[in-house]
Motif scaffolding. Structure first.
Motif, PDB file in Angstrom:
ATOM      1  N   ALA A 151      70.480  55.477 -16.642  1.00 20.11           N
ATOM      2  CA  ALA A 151      71.485  55.877 -17.536  1.00 20.11           C
ATOM      3  C   ALA A 151      72.430  57.109 -17.363  1.00 20.11           C
ATOM      4  O   ALA A 151      71.841  58.124 -16.859  1.00 20.11           O
ATOM      5  CB  ALA A 151      71.073  55.774 -19.127  1.00 20.11           C
ATOM      6  N   GLY A 152      73.516  57.027 -17.610  1.00 22.32           N
ATOM      7  CA  GLY A 152      74.400  58.262 -17.643  1.00 22.32           C
ATOM      8  C   GLY A 152      74.814  58.929 -18.969  1.00 22.32           C
ATOM      9  O   GLY A 152      73.898  59.521 -19.532  1.00 22.32           O
ATOM     10  N   GLY A 153      76.102  58.838 -19.440  1.00 21.66           N
ATOM     11  CA  GLY A 153      76.257  59.133 -20.966  1.00 21.66           C
ATOM     12  C   GLY A 153      76.989  60.499 -20.798  1.00 21.66           C
ATOM     13  O   GLY A 153      77.779  60.686 -19.977  1.00 21.66           O
ATOM     14  N   ASN A 161      72.302  62.835 -14.366  1.00 19.40           N
ATOM     15  CA  ASN A 161      71.862  61.177 -14.825  1.00 19.40           C
ATOM     16  C   ASN A 161      70.275  61.212 -15.502  1.00 19.40           C
ATOM     17  O   ASN A 161      69.671  62.255 -15.050  1.00 19.40           O
ATOM     18  CB  ASN A 161      71.899  60.397 -13.752  1.00 19.40           C
ATOM     19  CG  ASN A 161      73.371  60.015 -13.108  1.00 19.40           C
ATOM     20  OD1 ASN A 161      74.324  59.745 -14.213  1.00 19.40           O
ATOM     21  ND2 ASN A 161      73.600  60.102 -12.053  1.00 19.40           N
ATOM     22  N   GLU A 426      77.433  53.601 -14.146  1.00 17.26           N
ATOM     23  CA  GLU A 426      76.540  54.094 -15.007  1.00 17.26           C
ATOM     24  C   GLU A 426      75.759  53.028 -15.612  1.00 17.26           C
ATOM     25  O   GLU A 426      74.334  53.245 -16.009  1.00 17.26           O
ATOM     26  CB  GLU A 426      76.870  55.090 -16.117  1.00 17.26           C
ATOM     27  CG  GLU A 426      77.782  54.466 -17.091  1.00 17.26           C
ATOM     28  CD  GLU A 426      78.076  55.893 -18.206  1.00 17.26           C
ATOM     29  OE1 GLU A 426      77.464  56.735 -18.080  1.00 17.26           O
ATOM     30  OE2 GLU A 426      79.160  55.516 -18.875  1.00 17.26           O
TER      31      GLU A 426
END
Lengths: 476, 476
Positions: A151-153, A161, A426
């Motif tokens: 996951a990124g965000g 990441n 992502e």
């Protein structure tokens, strides 16, 4: 192709596990968050310990039954939604939620895969540390899923990441064996990087059951600003200026478009917007600094330098945490506004940073040839990661565009490929983008992925149909 | 086991490549840097383009001949020194040295695998950017080797290992196919992490031929300090204090011991040392800051806070770049002093940060039971990475300790295992630590590594005997 889970198999499975480990599905469970697909489940297994995870996987391996790991169920690419093929065993990590240890002096936390992301953040905060992974679904997604999908965000620009935040894993491999890899070392060059192979593999090479994760000092002072810029090009030049002036302290650098503000006005007329006339482009900059530095002062200096260079025409600076949160609320309400408008097709893409200014208008122009389409382009500009989403013209509904949805998606992804970008920045591949990966992926990388999958999971039981086409299907 | 390269095979290979691609070995070439092992070579192939690398690997794959990739030849674990088995083809990247592109506005550089590390640094500097990988052999090691071994060095605390600096790879797989993975994206979640699988695989899963690498803004101001601390525990507390006070600006945090200073006095009596009485423990802290921050001021504040907390008893601060370099010279001369003393056994280990204060004396105590041994413990404390090297008592030679060398190594590595550390923090496994990896490695990880190796390189031609025992040998 995997085997159906027979009643006899499920009885054996139940007998091998503590009572209460298996449950049936709850109403609404295993739907994808966008509501288009419905996942199947022979049963939902909720093991409480890694040894029980191992039992489930080993027995499925022996019987050739599919296993689909389930975290918070918030993934957007159907990685957790097995809508096709024999109904698999759903392996939910919902009972493995422990924070096993916090080593504050080492800046390390060890969490089980089922821990909710906000609970990991809270455990870090309690030790006066920061776990910087932050994304819209943080209140319900689980850390195992965050790692499985890399996951990124919001804070990737500064902290990386999910991959970059992980030091070690405990995982169950496709034959049920347990890898005890919960190291808490910054440097460890002993053999192949199994950790990064499992991270981002979306449960197709094994099940992550726990992770040792990096923590950071909490910045003393945070501040945010929204600056109006004339174009994405100006936004990128401002980013370079900010990095030169402020260094590592920039936690986020987000792009927002006039279309985003228009969607907010259309769907949330009561939300207060910072500018009387919605700007065509603006950026949200978030700083977190420690020690003597004053982030407001830094942002003021950046505003002045950006104005002098003709990059910035207007701006607002947070004077306190409430204002900072209000700026973030703007950014975070854009996906909700998008949902209310109803997208034709959403695209989670990345583009080499310097080519973004060309890409954005070229995509809009090409999409305009398909239909009367509105594009809301926003996202993590500092990472080159855009959410480039296509919407109906004002007053029209997504249903009217059903017949062009495929063409819209292909148009955007073809352009991404021409720009040497990524069709999944992502969110991952899951089942939704499996065919796109075959179409746009490097053939040697794909062949290597298939060889690894066949070597580690010869029966293809782990999350069958996600990321890679099922092995038997490759020859159909 | 691989096949010998017959004269006929070498003729076919020569005919398939531009003339001048093959050469014979030069005197002294393929010796290991510590001078104990002598590598073999059927021939040295020096391709100039990735397609020629592909030809070499494909033909070796077809004939079952071993291929050993060669960068700068500076590796310390015999990854490049095939001293055993049929003489392989040495695949030297020495002619693939181009900097293919610099994207300053994206903070990305694309370099061929044979580029010398200092040349990559220089190309970055020319674009007013920083490529932060920095290690003792930077004037002769090549970036492909740095990536193949996941090199560490001096700036890992701030910028990460070689792995963390790489965005994409071009590589030739064991069957000769070319993976075109030179993406320059910060986020790309399209399938398994082949990049990180090749990084750190030490040439056993393919040959890296080019890499796209991350650049950083150059900090405006740098400064360094050497602080005397009472113990490794005090050093760690000072590190935590520095991170809280200074945040991300700490580029390096290195530990030096009284033994190191004694070795410097013993072998380089003319080198000026900063303290009249060599301290038992001290740390070298390097800061790089941008914008309005003044690193000397920050270091002064840290000195005051550290003194007030009883962690720091003395210190010197660089007032200019010359002094900063002088501090670094001290640190960088320690490995040379070690060479002049002559180690019994050197250990590149990492330990969970908070356990280092226990580990250091316990190791000295245990080694003392084997023989009269001096330990010089120094290194990248901020990363938990110690060089924990054993030396003869003063006036005695390493030859006298030949019979205890194995026991010394086993003693240190056993203790590392007890402390859940790593027996190879930054140098890799190569051939030197292959058996140690079997002994100390997690069995499930090892089985997974072997399955991946067998799947991607079924004939075992890529760097045979490095990292993993050769496939045939596993059944002997």
């Amino acid at each position: 192709m995997t085997q159906p889970a027979t009643a006899a198999f499920l009885d054996r499975l139940a007998a091998a596990l503590p009572s209460g480990t298996l449950r049936s599905r709850r109403p609404g469970e295993l739907e994808d968050p966008r509501g288009r697909y419905h996942g199947q489940a022979a049963v939902i297994a909720c093991p409480g310990r890694v040894e029980e995870v191992s039992t489930v996987v080993r027995m499925c391996h022996e019987a050739g039954v599919g296993v689909v790991p389930l975290g918070g169920g918030t993934g957007l690419v159907l990685g957790q939604v097995a809508y096709d093929g024999p109904a698999p065993v759903i392996l939910s990590l919902e009972r493995m939620t422990a924070i096993r240890a916090v080593y504050a002096s080492e800046n390390v936390i060890i969490a089980e895969a089922g821990a909710i992301l906000t609970d990991v953040q809270a455990a870090a905060a309690e030790a006066n540390r920061l776990f910087p992974l932050s994304l819209a679904s943080e209140g319900s997604c689980r850390i195992g899923g965050n790692l499985a999908t890399n996951a990124g965000g919001l804070n990737v620009l500064r902290y990386g990441n999910a991959r970059d935040l992980c030091l070690g894993l405990e995982a169950v491999m496709p034959d049920g064996s347990i890898w005890h890899g919960l190291k808490r070392l910054r440097k460890d060059n002993t053999g192949y990087d199994l950790r990064n192979l499992l991270i981002g593999a979306e449960g197709t090479l094994g099940v992550i059951t726990a992770a040792s994760l990096r923590l950071f000092p909490r910045p003393d002072h945070a501040a945010a600003a929204v600056f109006v810029v004339s174009s994405p090009q100006a936004a990128l030049e401002l980013l370079a200026m900010a990095q030169a002036m402020i260094g590592d302290g920039i936690s986020a650098f987000e792009l927002m478009s006039g279309m985003g503000f228009a969607f907010l006005s259309e769907t949330m007329p009561d939300l207060r917007q910072p500018f009387e006339t919605p700007p065509e482009w603006c950026v949200l900059i978030d700083l977190g600094l420690s020690g003597v530095s004053d982030p407001e002062e830094r942002l003021s200096a950046l505003f002045e330098a950006g104005s002098a260079a003709g990059l910035v025409s207007d701006g607002v600076l947070s004077q306190n945490e409430v204002q900072r949160q209000a700026f973030w609320a703007l950014r975070e309400n854009i996906p909700e506004a998008n949902r209310r408008i109803g997208s034709i097709s959403s695209h989670d893409i990345s583009i080499p940073l310097s080519r973004i200014p060309e890409f954005i208008p070229e995509g809009i122009e090409r999409l305009g040839k398909i239909a009367d389409i509105r594009v809301n382009c926003f996202g993590h500009l500092g990472d080159g990661n855009l959410h480039y989403n296509a919407f109906p013209a004002k007053g029209r509904s997504r249903a009217e565009y059903e017949n062009v949805r495929g063409a819209v998606k292909a148009c955007v992804h073809d352009l991404v490929a021409e720009y040497d970008g990524s069709i999944s920045a992502e969110h991952g591949v899951g089942r939704l983008k499996m065919e796109d990966l075959e179409r746009y992926g490097d053939p040697v990388k794909l062949a290597t992925m298939r060889a690894i999958k066949a070597a580690l999971d010869p029966k293809g039981i782990m999350n069958p149909g996600a990321v890679l086409r099922q092995i038997d299907d490759q020859f159909e």
